[in-house]
Design a protein around this motif. Structure first.
Motif, PDB file in Angstrom:
ATOM      1  N   VAL A  92      21.506  55.065  19.177  1.00 45.79           N
ATOM      2  CA  VAL A  92      20.735  56.131  18.526  1.00 45.79           C
ATOM      3  C   VAL A  92      21.681  57.197  17.974  1.00 45.79           C
ATOM      4  CG1 VAL A  92      19.070  57.995  18.928  1.00 45.79           C
ATOM      5  CG2 VAL A  92      18.652  55.731  19.882  1.00 45.79           C
ATOM      6  N   LEU A  93      22.718  57.515  18.744  1.00 41.08           N
ATOM      7  CA  LEU A  93      23.704  58.488  18.279  1.00 41.08           C
ATOM      8  C   LEU A  93      24.393  58.009  17.006  1.00 41.08           C
ATOM      9  CD1 LEU A  93      25.246  61.132  18.901  1.00 41.08           C
ATOM     10  CD2 LEU A  93      26.888  59.723  20.141  1.00 41.08           C
ATOM     11  N   PHE A  94      24.730  56.732  16.943  1.00 41.41           N
ATOM     12  CA  PHE A  94      25.337  56.175  15.733  1.00 41.41           C
ATOM     13  C   PHE A  94      24.375  56.249  14.555  1.00 41.41           C
ATOM     14  CE2 PHE A  94      25.505  52.302  13.080  1.00 41.41           C
ATOM     15  CZ  PHE A  94      26.608  52.640  12.321  1.00 41.41           C
ATOM     16  N   VAL A  95      23.129  55.841  14.761  1.00 39.98           N
ATOM     17  CA  VAL A  95      22.138  55.869  13.668  1.00 39.98           C
ATOM     18  C   VAL A  95      21.929  57.307  13.194  1.00 39.98           C
ATOM     19  CG1 VAL A  95      19.732  55.403  13.069  1.00 39.98           C
ATOM     20  CG2 VAL A  95      21.026  53.733  14.390  1.00 39.98           C
ATOM     21  N   SER A  96      21.917  58.264  14.116  1.00 40.29           N
ATOM     22  CA  SER A  96      21.731  59.657  13.703  1.00 40.29           C
ATOM     23  C   SER A  96      22.953  60.200  12.970  1.00 40.29           C
ATOM     24  CB  SER A  96      21.403  60.535  14.907  1.00 40.29           C
ATOM     25  OG  SER A  96      22.507  60.645  15.764  1.00 40.29           O
ATOM     26  N   SER A  97      24.143  59.667  13.258  1.00 38.72           N
ATOM     27  CA  SER A  97      25.327  60.125  12.523  1.00 38.72           C
ATOM     28  C   SER A  97      25.355  59.568  11.107  1.00 38.72           C
ATOM     29  CB  SER A  97      26.603  59.739  13.272  1.00 38.72           C
ATOM     30  OG  SER A  97      26.819  58.353  13.229  1.00 38.72           O
ATOM     31  N   SER A  99      22.526  58.831   9.361  1.00 39.18           N
ATOM     32  CA  SER A  99      21.350  59.341   8.649  1.00 39.18           C
ATOM     33  C   SER A  99      21.514  60.803   8.248  1.00 39.18           C
ATOM     34  CB  SER A  99      20.125  59.191   9.545  1.00 39.18           C
ATOM     35  OG  SER A  99      19.016  59.787   8.937  1.00 39.18           O
ATOM     36  N   VAL A 100      20.990  61.110   7.090  1.00 35.74           N
ATOM     37  CA  VAL A 100      20.959  62.483   6.621  1.00 35.74           C
ATOM     38  C   VAL A 100      19.657  63.153   7.072  1.00 35.74           C
ATOM     39  CG1 VAL A 100      21.016  63.950   4.565  1.00 35.74           C
ATOM     40  CG2 VAL A 100      22.356  61.847   4.637  1.00 35.74           C
ATOM     41  N   ASN A 101      18.600  62.376   7.106  1.00 34.83           N
ATOM     42  CA  ASN A 101      17.297  62.862   7.521  1.00 34.83           C
ATOM     43  C   ASN A 101      17.210  62.896   9.041  1.00 34.83           C
ATOM     44  OD1 ASN A 101      14.587  63.338   7.974  1.00 34.83           O
ATOM     45  ND2 ASN A 101      13.901  61.948   6.358  1.00 34.83           N
ATOM     46  N   VAL A 102      16.565  63.906   9.582  1.00 34.05           N
ATOM     47  CA  VAL A 102      16.465  64.063  11.028  1.00 34.05           C
ATOM     48  C   VAL A 102      15.491  63.059  11.642  1.00 34.05           C
ATOM     49  CG1 VAL A 102      15.844  65.687  12.853  1.00 34.05           C
ATOM     50  CG2 VAL A 102      17.048  66.494  10.835  1.00 34.05           C
ATOM     51  N   LEU A 103      14.414  62.733  10.957  1.00 34.50           N
ATOM     52  CA  LEU A 103      13.394  61.848  11.516  1.00 34.50           C
ATOM     53  C   LEU A 103      13.698  60.359  11.347  1.00 34.50           C
ATOM     54  CD1 LEU A 103      10.071  63.650  10.572  1.00 34.50           C
ATOM     55  CD2 LEU A 103      11.098  63.390  12.816  1.00 34.50           C
ATOM     56  N   LEU A 104      14.584  60.020  10.442  1.00 35.77           N
ATOM     57  CA  LEU A 104      14.884  58.613  10.187  1.00 35.77           C
ATOM     58  C   LEU A 104      15.416  57.883  11.428  1.00 35.77           C
ATOM     59  CD1 LEU A 104      14.638  56.631   7.879  1.00 35.77           C
ATOM     60  CD2 LEU A 104      16.984  57.165   7.260  1.00 35.77           C
ATOM     61  N   PRO A 105      16.358  58.447  12.200  1.00 37.58           N
ATOM     62  CA  PRO A 105      16.801  57.750  13.418  1.00 37.58           C
ATOM     63  C   PRO A 105      15.667  57.544  14.420  1.00 37.58           C
ATOM     64  CG  PRO A 105      18.319  59.510  12.892  1.00 37.58           C
ATOM     65  CD  PRO A 105      17.159  59.640  11.958  1.00 37.58           C
ATOM     66  N   PHE A 106      14.756  58.500  14.493  1.00 43.54           N
ATOM     67  CA  PHE A 106      13.609  58.367  15.403  1.00 43.54           C
ATOM     68  C   PHE A 106      12.783  57.139  15.039  1.00 43.54           C
ATOM     69  CE2 PHE A 106       9.094  59.233  16.166  1.00 43.54           C
ATOM     70  CZ  PHE A 106       9.097  59.341  17.543  1.00 43.54           C
ATOM     71  N   PHE A 107      12.491  56.980  13.757  1.00 42.91           N
ATOM     72  CA  PHE A 107      11.663  55.848  13.345  1.00 42.91           C
ATOM     73  C   PHE A 107      12.414  54.515  13.419  1.00 42.91           C
ATOM     74  CE2 PHE A 107       9.338  59.297  11.092  1.00 42.91           C
ATOM     75  CZ  PHE A 107       8.147  59.158  11.790  1.00 42.91           C
ATOM     76  N   ILE A 108      13.678  54.498  13.022  1.00 46.24           N
ATOM     77  CA  ILE A 108      14.459  53.253  13.062  1.00 46.24           C
ATOM     78  C   ILE A 108      14.640  52.780  14.504  1.00 46.24           C
ATOM     79  CG2 ILE A 108      16.746  52.258  12.671  1.00 46.24           C
ATOM     80  CD1 ILE A 108      16.900  53.956  10.130  1.00 46.24           C
TER      81      ILE A 108
END
Length: 192
Positions: A92-97, A99-108
Motif C-alpha cells: 500500500v505504501l508503494f502504491v501510495s508513493s 499515485s498522485v491522487n490520495v484515494l487511488l491507493p485506497f481503491f486499488i
C-alpha cells in the motif's frame, strides 16, 4: 510536506524509512489487538488451561494433521497475520508513493484485498488461474486457519513446496521490490 522534507540533503531516505517503520508499527499494533481479542475468546470458551488442548477438538480443525495446541495456534496466527499485514501495508505504501491522487491507493489496494473474497464467492465457476491467484493472495495468508486444515503443497519445478513457504517467499520478493521502488520514486521527487 513531502516537498519541504525532500528539499533537505538526507530528506528522501528519512521520509521513506519513517514511512516504512510507521507502517510496520501500525500493522503490529493491529495484529496485537486481534491476538488479544482471539485470546480472550479462546480463554472464555475453553478456559486458560484449555489453551493447552489440541486444535483437533475444534470442529474446524478436526481433520488437521498438525499436532499443536490452541496456545501455539494463537502464537502462529499472530506471527503469520502480522507478517502478511506488514507485507500488504508496504505494498500500500508503494502504491501510495506512485499515485498522485490520495484515494487511488485506497481503491486499488482495497480491490486487491477484496478480490480474493469475490473469487472465492464464485465457487467452481472460477478458472484455474484465478483460483490459484486467490490461493496466493494476501488475504489467504492472513487467514491462518486455512493453513491448519490440511497440508497444501504446490509443484514448483518438479518439487513439492508447502503453501506457506511459497507464499512467504513470494511476498518477501514482492515486498523487497516494492521497498526498493519506493526509495527510487522518492529519490526522483527530491529537490535538487
Amino acid at each position: 510536506m513531502d516537498l519541504l522534507i525532500l528539499s533537505s540533503k538526507r530528506g528522501r531516505r528519512s521520509v521513506v524509512t519513517s514511512k516504512i517503520l510507521s507502517t510496520v508499527v501500525y500493522c503490529m499494533a493491529v495484529a496485537l489487538f486481534v491476538l488479544l481479542f482471539n485470546f480472550l475468546i479462546q480463554a472464555a470458551s475453553l478456559g486458560i488451561h484449555g489453551l493447552n488442548a489440541p486444535i483437533q477438538l475444534n470442529s474446524v480443525f478436526a481433520d488437521s494433521p498438525y499436532a499443536i495446541t490452541y496456545g501455539n495456534y494463537l502464537l502462529i496466527q499472530f506471527g503469520l497475520s502480522t507478517l502478511a499485514c506488514i507485507f500488504f501495508g508496504l505494498l500500500v505504501l508503494f502504491v501510495s508513493s506512485v499515485s498522485v491522487n490520495v484515494l487511488l491507493p485506497f481503491f486499488i489496494c482495497g480491490a486487491l484485498f477484496a478480490s480474493t473474497a469475490f473469487i472465492n464467492s464464485l465457487g467452481s465457476a472460477v478458472p484455474t488461474v484465478l483460483a490459484e491467484f486467490s490461493n496466493l493472495s494476501y488475504t489467504e495468508l492472513m487467514r491462518v486457519d486455512e493453513l491448519f486444515k490440511s497440508f497444501k503443497t504446490y509443484n514448483l519445478f518438479g518439487q513439492p513446496v508447502l503453501y506457506l513457504n511459497l507464499t512467504i517467499g513470494l511476498y518477501i520478493i514482492i515486498t523487497a521490490l516494492a521497498i526498493c521502488l519506493t526509495y527510487i520514486i522518492f529519490r526522483q521527487r527530491e529537490a535538487k
